[in-house]
Design an enzyme around this catalytic site. Structure first.
Site, PDB file in Angstrom:
ATOM      1  N   LYS A  53       4.207   5.733   4.604  1.00 51.05           N
ATOM      2  CA  LYS A  53       3.477   4.413   4.515  1.00 51.05           C
ATOM      3  C   LYS A  53       3.398   4.070   6.726  1.00 51.05           C
ATOM      4  CE  LYS A  53       5.192   3.300   0.283  1.00 51.05           C
ATOM      5  NZ  LYS A  53       6.514   2.271  -0.715  1.00 51.05           N
ATOM      6  N   ASN A  83       5.346   2.310  -5.171  1.00 44.24           N
ATOM      7  CA  ASN A  83       6.460   1.871  -7.323  1.00 44.24           C
ATOM      8  C   ASN A  83       5.000   2.815  -8.022  1.00 44.24           C
ATOM      9  OD1 ASN A  83       7.755   0.483  -9.000  1.00 44.24           O
ATOM     10  ND2 ASN A  83       7.591  -1.885  -8.887  1.00 44.24           N
ATOM     11  N   ARG A  91      13.149  -3.632  -6.845  1.00 41.90           N
ATOM     12  CA  ARG A  91      11.668  -3.091  -6.999  1.00 41.90           C
ATOM     13  C   ARG A  91      11.245  -3.522  -8.855  1.00 41.90           C
ATOM     14  NH1 ARG A  91       8.952  -1.271  -3.225  1.00 41.90           N
ATOM     15  NH2 ARG A  91       6.974  -1.721  -4.439  1.00 41.90           N
ATOM     16  N   PRO A 137       0.959  -1.157   0.306  1.00 44.86           N
ATOM     17  CA  PRO A 137      -0.102  -0.091   0.179  1.00 44.86           C
ATOM     18  C   PRO A 137       0.576   1.017   0.102  1.00 44.86           C
ATOM     19  CG  PRO A 137      -0.792  -1.752   1.288  1.00 44.86           C
ATOM     20  CD  PRO A 137       0.126  -2.378   0.923  1.00 44.86           C
ATOM     21  N   GLU A 138       0.234   2.224  -0.941  1.00 44.29           N
ATOM     22  CA  GLU A 138       1.679   2.995  -0.915  1.00 44.29           C
ATOM     23  C   GLU A 138       0.169   4.436   0.321  1.00 44.29           C
ATOM     24  OE1 GLU A 138       2.997   4.556  -4.975  1.00 44.29           O
ATOM     25  OE2 GLU A 138       2.015   2.727  -4.982  1.00 44.29           O
TER      26      GLU A 138
END
Length: 270
Positions: free
Chosen positions: A52, A167, A259, A2-3
């Site tokens: 976050k 991301n 990533r 989750p961002e």
């Protein structure tokens, strides 16, 4: 993972439904039992997000810090809560401003712990400015970016530089501004950084309001479907090999610092 908009949305929800009243806190799974006992029956003073990280402040200057990580999630229901299902790390119930009551279960977080005020301050001090916080200072991030030889794609994902960007926002905001993720921070201009920051603020605010990311401009919001059935369209994120929505070139993919990274070489030249 989750961002930042997800954590801010959760913080707002918990503030609205639980803050200002006594909250019952338990750990059906047992892993947070000692921490839950320290705040159980106390008033939840405030719920807020930093990047976050979710922070619940209880009376007596105790904080519960939650980082969802890859698998963490909150599920909600109105009291009386059903018997716990699965590995519930933390259960919160209370009335807050709503006489109907509110309950939520936390499962699978990377972190769920009690912090003191100095520990909380140290956590916040490690983070860069958060585009969703009104007190954020983008100049703090710019001071790091303009002196760094690391790529802007790496810097945007570094929570010490900018807090809350993950991301998807990284890939999409760089595409929207035609900036290659491989460009070193020192080669970014002040004007480019100002535009990136302003766009992050707006995009992430939309994510908080709607509960989902919306990153494609209206004139491009057509054609190939989203990368998942329940997600809005993206320009490049998880579209490796598919034609760019703007120029038609195949979207590129590589792995950067562990990533996945997506970009369009024509729209985002080095």
């Amino acid at each position: 993972m989750p961002e930042g908009h997800t954590l801010h949305r959760l913080a707002r929800r918990h503030q609205q439904r639980l803050a200002g009243a006594v909250v019952r806190v338990s750990s059906p799974q047992g892993k947070f039992a000692a921490g839950a006992a320290r705040v159980d029956g106390r008033v939840l003073v405030r719920s807020q997000a930093w990047g976050k990280h979710l922070l619940h402040e209880y009376e007596g200057e105790l904080y519960v810090h939650v980082h969802l990580g890859l698998y963490g999630t909150f599920t909600e229901s109105e009291p009386p809560m059903p018997e716990p299902v699965g590995q519930v790390r933390m259960r919160l119930t209370g009335a807050g401003r709503d006489a109907r009551g509110f309950g939520t279960d936390l499962r699978g977080p990377t972190a769920c712990e009690i912090l003191t005020p100095p520990e909380t301050a140290a956590l916040i001090a490690r983070l860069g400015p958060d585009p969703l916080r009104p007190d954020a200072d983008p100049e703090l991030a710019w001071a790091r970016i303009r002196r760094s030889r690391r790529s802007i794609g790496s810097l945007l994902m570094d929570q010490r530089v900018v807090a809350g960007v993950g991301n998807v926002y990284r890939a999409e905001v760089l595409f929207r501004h035609g900036i290659s993720p491989e460009r070193p921070g020192v080669e970014l201009t002040a004007g480019e950084w100002s535009a990136l920051w302003a766009d992050l603020v707006e995009l992430m605010r939309v994510g908080v309001r709607r509960g989902k990311m919306h990153v494609v401009r209206p004139e491009h919001d057509h054609g190939a479907p989203s990368y998942a059935a329940d997600r809005p369209r993206t320009y490049v994120y998880r579209r490796a090999g598919e034609p760019c929505r703007c120029c038609g070139d195949p979207v590129r993919h590589t792995v950067l610092e562990g990533r996945n990274l997506f970009w369009c070489a024509r729209c985002q030249p080095v």
